[in-house]
Every structure is written in structure tokens, then in C-alpha cells.
Design a protein around this motif. Structure first.
Motif, PDB file in Angstrom:
ATOM      1  N   SER A  74      60.498  31.958 -24.033  1.00 39.64           N
ATOM      2  CA  SER A  74      59.857  32.398 -25.278  1.00 39.64           C
ATOM      3  C   SER A  74      58.376  32.743 -25.105  1.00 39.64           C
ATOM      4  CB  SER A  74      59.980  31.313 -26.344  1.00 39.64           C
ATOM      5  OG  SER A  74      59.218  30.174 -25.958  1.00 39.64           O
ATOM      6  N   LYS A  75      57.811  32.424 -23.956  1.00 36.75           N
ATOM      7  CA  LYS A  75      56.386  32.627 -23.666  1.00 36.75           C
ATOM      8  C   LYS A  75      55.465  31.778 -24.552  1.00 36.75           C
ATOM      9  CE  LYS A  75      57.040  35.441 -20.329  1.00 36.75           C
ATOM     10  NZ  LYS A  75      57.034  34.883 -18.995  1.00 36.75           N
ATOM     11  N   SER A  76      56.035  30.788 -25.265  1.00 42.63           N
ATOM     12  CA  SER A  76      55.194  29.859 -26.015  1.00 42.63           C
ATOM     13  C   SER A  76      54.461  28.965 -25.011  1.00 42.63           C
ATOM     14  CB  SER A  76      56.026  29.015 -26.985  1.00 42.63           C
ATOM     15  OG  SER A  76      56.897  28.172 -26.256  1.00 42.63           O
ATOM     16  N   GLN A  77      53.316  28.445 -25.441  1.00 43.31           N
ATOM     17  CA  GLN A  77      52.507  27.638 -24.533  1.00 43.31           C
ATOM     18  C   GLN A  77      52.266  26.250 -25.091  1.00 43.31           C
ATOM     19  OE1 GLN A  77      48.872  29.905 -23.872  1.00 43.31           O
ATOM     20  NE2 GLN A  77      49.507  30.181 -21.757  1.00 43.31           N
ATOM     21  N   GLN A  78      52.168  25.311 -24.180  1.00 42.32           N
ATOM     22  CA  GLN A  78      51.666  23.977 -24.476  1.00 42.32           C
ATOM     23  C   GLN A  78      50.467  23.774 -23.566  1.00 42.32           C
ATOM     24  OE1 GLN A  78      54.716  21.049 -24.000  1.00 42.32           O
ATOM     25  NE2 GLN A  78      55.840  21.707 -25.822  1.00 42.32           N
ATOM     26  N   ILE A  79      49.382  23.278 -24.140  1.00 42.37           N
ATOM     27  CA  ILE A  79      48.156  23.069 -23.382  1.00 42.37           C
ATOM     28  C   ILE A  79      47.921  21.576 -23.249  1.00 42.37           C
ATOM     29  CG2 ILE A  79      45.691  23.553 -23.235  1.00 42.37           C
ATOM     30  CD1 ILE A  79      47.464  26.072 -23.166  1.00 42.37           C
ATOM     31  N   ARG A  80      47.662  21.148 -22.061  1.00 39.64           N
ATOM     32  CA  ARG A  80      47.337  19.744 -21.773  1.00 39.64           C
ATOM     33  C   ARG A  80      45.890  19.701 -21.317  1.00 39.64           C
ATOM     34  NH1 ARG A  80      47.999  14.606 -22.804  1.00 39.64           N
ATOM     35  NH2 ARG A  80      47.927  13.293 -20.968  1.00 39.64           N
ATOM     36  N   THR A  81      45.083  18.824 -21.927  1.00 40.30           N
ATOM     37  CA  THR A  81      43.678  18.694 -21.553  1.00 40.30           C
ATOM     38  C   THR A  81      43.450  17.392 -20.805  1.00 40.30           C
ATOM     39  OG1 THR A  81      41.416  18.842 -22.367  1.00 40.30           O
ATOM     40  CG2 THR A  81      42.963  17.658 -23.757  1.00 40.30           C
ATOM     41  N   TYR A  82      42.557  17.439 -19.823  1.00 44.08           N
ATOM     42  CA  TYR A  82      42.252  16.283 -18.983  1.00 44.08           C
ATOM     43  C   TYR A  82      40.738  16.096 -18.921  1.00 44.08           C
ATOM     44  CZ  TYR A  82      47.009  17.086 -17.294  1.00 44.08           C
ATOM     45  OH  TYR A  82      48.360  17.282 -17.216  1.00 44.08           O
ATOM     46  N   PRO A  83      40.282  14.886 -18.626  1.00 40.72           N
ATOM     47  CA  PRO A  83      38.847  14.703 -18.369  1.00 40.72           C
ATOM     48  C   PRO A  83      38.453  15.480 -17.118  1.00 40.72           C
ATOM     49  CG  PRO A  83      39.990  12.577 -18.533  1.00 40.72           C
ATOM     50  CD  PRO A  83      41.031  13.650 -18.515  1.00 40.72           C
ATOM     51  N   GLY A  84      37.172  15.672 -16.920  1.00 40.79           N
ATOM     52  CA  GLY A  84      36.709  16.343 -15.713  1.00 40.79           C
ATOM     53  C   GLY A  84      36.052  17.683 -15.977  1.00 40.79           C
ATOM     54  N   ALA A  85      35.780  18.010 -17.248  1.00 40.98           N
ATOM     55  CA  ALA A  85      35.044  19.244 -17.547  1.00 40.98           C
ATOM     56  C   ALA A  85      33.632  19.115 -16.991  1.00 40.98           C
ATOM     57  CB  ALA A  85      35.009  19.490 -19.047  1.00 40.98           C
ATOM     58  N   TYR A  86      33.022  20.237 -16.663  1.00 43.54           N
ATOM     59  CA  TYR A  86      31.665  20.189 -16.102  1.00 43.54           C
ATOM     60  C   TYR A  86      30.881  21.435 -16.500  1.00 43.54           C
ATOM     61  CZ  TYR A  86      33.703  23.206 -12.484  1.00 43.54           C
ATOM     62  OH  TYR A  86      34.336  24.220 -11.825  1.00 43.54           O
ATOM     63  N   PHE A  87      29.537  21.305 -16.406  1.00 44.39           N
ATOM     64  CA  PHE A  87      28.643  22.428 -16.653  1.00 44.39           C
ATOM     65  C   PHE A  87      28.439  23.204 -15.363  1.00 44.39           C
ATOM     66  CE2 PHE A  87      27.437  19.676 -20.192  1.00 44.39           C
ATOM     67  CZ  PHE A  87      27.357  20.586 -21.232  1.00 44.39           C
ATOM     68  N   GLN A  88      28.253  24.510 -15.491  1.00 42.84           N
ATOM     69  CA  GLN A  88      27.896  25.351 -14.358  1.00 42.84           C
ATOM     70  C   GLN A  88      26.823  26.325 -14.813  1.00 42.84           C
ATOM     71  OE1 GLN A  88      31.292  27.543 -13.025  1.00 42.84           O
ATOM     72  NE2 GLN A  88      31.312  28.915 -14.776  1.00 42.84           N
ATOM     73  N   CYS A  89      26.044  26.830 -13.872  1.00 43.51           N
ATOM     74  CA  CYS A  89      25.002  27.783 -14.257  1.00 43.51           C
ATOM     75  C   CYS A  89      24.634  28.671 -13.075  1.00 43.51           C
ATOM     76  CB  CYS A  89      23.767  27.073 -14.795  1.00 43.51           C
ATOM     77  SG  CYS A  89      22.844  26.164 -13.562  1.00 43.51           S
ATOM     78  N   SER A  90      24.014  29.773 -13.436  1.00 40.22           N
ATOM     79  CA  SER A  90      23.456  30.699 -12.468  1.00 40.22           C
ATOM     80  C   SER A  90      22.000  30.912 -12.871  1.00 40.22           C
ATOM     81  CB  SER A  90      24.231  32.017 -12.483  1.00 40.22           C
ATOM     82  OG  SER A  90      23.688  32.920 -11.553  1.00 40.22           O
ATOM     83  N   LEU A  91      21.075  30.543 -11.998  1.00 34.92           N
ATOM     84  CA  LEU A  91      19.644  30.657 -12.267  1.00 34.92           C
ATOM     85  C   LEU A  91      19.118  31.879 -11.530  1.00 34.92           C
ATOM     86  CD1 LEU A  91      18.870  26.924 -11.547  1.00 34.92           C
ATOM     87  CD2 LEU A  91      19.023  27.960 -13.793  1.00 34.92           C
ATOM     88  N   GLN A  92      18.563  32.815 -12.283  1.00 35.31           N
ATOM     89  CA  GLN A  92      18.070  34.051 -11.681  1.00 35.31           C
ATOM     90  C   GLN A  92      16.543  34.064 -11.715  1.00 35.31           C
ATOM     91  OE1 GLN A  92      20.084  37.354 -13.568  1.00 35.31           O
ATOM     92  NE2 GLN A  92      21.980  36.175 -13.665  1.00 35.31           N
ATOM     93  N   PHE A  93      15.959  34.363 -10.569  1.00 33.85           N
ATOM     94  CA  PHE A  93      14.504  34.417 -10.429  1.00 33.85           C
ATOM     95  C   PHE A  93      14.107  35.832 -10.027  1.00 33.85           C
ATOM     96  CE2 PHE A  93      15.891  30.167  -9.546  1.00 33.85           C
ATOM     97  CZ  PHE A  93      15.006  29.383 -10.259  1.00 33.85           C
ATOM     98  N   ARG A  94      13.033  36.322 -10.611  1.00 34.10           N
ATOM     99  CA  ARG A  94      12.493  37.610 -10.196  1.00 34.10           C
ATOM    100  C   ARG A  94      10.978  37.579 -10.410  1.00 34.10           C
ATOM    101  NH1 ARG A  94      14.259  42.129 -14.702  1.00 34.10           N
ATOM    102  NH2 ARG A  94      12.700  41.546 -16.233  1.00 34.10           N
ATOM    103  N   ASN A  95      10.306  38.473  -9.701  1.00 33.62           N
ATOM    104  CA  ASN A  95       8.841  38.583  -9.775  1.00 33.62           C
ATOM    105  C   ASN A  95       8.140  37.262  -9.470  1.00 33.62           C
ATOM    106  OD1 ASN A  95       9.168  41.280 -10.450  1.00 33.62           O
ATOM    107  ND2 ASN A  95       9.079  40.867 -12.638  1.00 33.62           N
TER     108      ASN A  95
END
Length: 193
Positions: free
Chosen positions: A29-50
Motif C-alpha cells: 500500500s506504500k503506507s509508512q510507519q515512522i519510528r523515532t530513536y534518540p541520537g539526533a544531533y546538530f550539524q553546521c557548515s561555517l563559511q569564512f571569507r575576506n
């Protein structure tokens, strides 16, 4: 853990979270079940110029101190910094690894945090999801994202005046663009735990 170099501010920062969810999709049926777990995290990209020579030196020596992905550093969310004193906030009781944090030590009957504020508990950066008002005893419950990875102990300090994330470089390969008078580059990072 290394402190972020004083006065070194990126031109641009791409900032976000990676959640730890799994999708199970039915082949029929293409229906979905979503399971969530601990372990989420932040990510970033720091750009420097001049960057002129003094700031370029700060950046390259900072990278050298980190030794690639091996080192960790404190990254402060510049746009959402707080300076307002709302009490000496601490975890109230033995916490749990979830999205709810019971706290004490706030000024009584006061709006102490706003939705979107950041706090740090046990070296984990958390975003406050709803406005938080303390009760007449100075207690408050905070809804946070991502979930706490480690249950905090009773009395653990809540850093709300200068919150930070513990980050590491996402790769060992680091290079800067160097021109005759200026330099620039990008640091891709993820939360370390």
C-alpha cells in the motif's frame, strides 16, 4: 575540548539537525510507519571569507589544535545568545533521556525561557520548544529538542546564558582558499558525543 577562537566569526553558517528516524514502507500500500530513536544531533557548515592575516592565523591554528576529527570544540549559537539573568537553573530530580526536562532554581513566577532559546545540559545543546514560565516555587518543565541523550543527575547546572554545542570537524581534510591579501574557507562540523 577547545574554546572557539575569540573574535573569529564566520561570514555564513548553515545550521541544522539530523534526526534519528526510520521509515518502514509497505510494499503493498506504500503506507509508512515512522519510528523515532534518540541520537539526533546538530550539524553546521561555517563559511569564512575576506579573512585578513590575523583572522586567517586564528582559523588555521584552531584547525591545527583540533587535529582533524579527533578534537572537539565549543561552538556558540551567535544569533540566539542570551544575557538575561533568570536564576540559578538546575535539573530537578534525576532526569530521563527524553524531550522533557524538570528544573528548579528559576526566579519565581517569571517567563524564564522563550521558544527557540538554546540551553546546554551535560554538554548537550538543546532548543527550547515552548515558552517556559516558572511557578511560585521557581520550578519549571522545559520541552526540548533533540531529546536528552544522557539522563542528567539531580542538581546538574543548566547553562542558559551562554549555551554551546560540543562539535567536531566532519572530515580530516581541511583547506583554505588563500589570495594575496585575504583568505577564506569552510569548516563542516557535527555534534560530538
Amino acid at each position: 575540548m577547545i574554546e572557539w577562537p575569540e573574535g573569529l566569526v564566520p561570514y555564513k553558517m548553515d545550521w541544522g539537525r539530523v534526526f534519528n528516524n526510520r521509515a518502514f514502507t509497505s510494499t503493498f500500500s506504500k503506507s509508512q510507519q515512522i519510528r523515532t530513536y534518540p541520537g539526533a544531533y546538530f550539524q553546521c557548515s561555517l563559511q569564512f571569507r575576506n579573512l585578513f592575516e590575523a583572522d586567517e592565523r586564528k582559523l588555521t591554528t584552531f584547525i591545527g589544535q583540533l587535529q582533524g576529527m579527533a578534537g572537539t570544540f565549543k561552538l556558540y549559537p551567535w544569533r540566539r545568545a542570551r544575557a538575561q539573568d533568570a536564576g540559578t537553573a538546575r535539573v530537578n530530580g534525576n532526569g530521563n533521556a527524553s524531550g522533557t526536562l524538570p528544573t528548579r532554581g528559576w526566579k519565581k513566577s517569571t517567563l524564564v525561557l522563550r521558544a527557540g532559546d538554546y540551553i546546554t545540559v551535560n554538554d548537550q545543546l538543546l532548543e527550547v520548544l515552548l515558552d517556559v514560565t516558572s511557578n511560585t516555587q521557581g520550578n519549571a518543565t522545559i520541552q526540548v529538542s533533540p531529546w536528552l541523550r544522557t539522563p542528567p543527575s539531580d542538581g546538574t547546572e543548566i547553562n542558559y546564558t551562554r549555551p554551546y554545542a560540543v562539535m567536531r570537524l566532519a572530515s580530516d581534510e581541511q583547506a583554505q582558499s588563500v589570495e594575496p591579501l585575504i583568505a577564506g574557507g569552510t569548516l563542516d562540523c557535527r555534534e560530538a558525543f
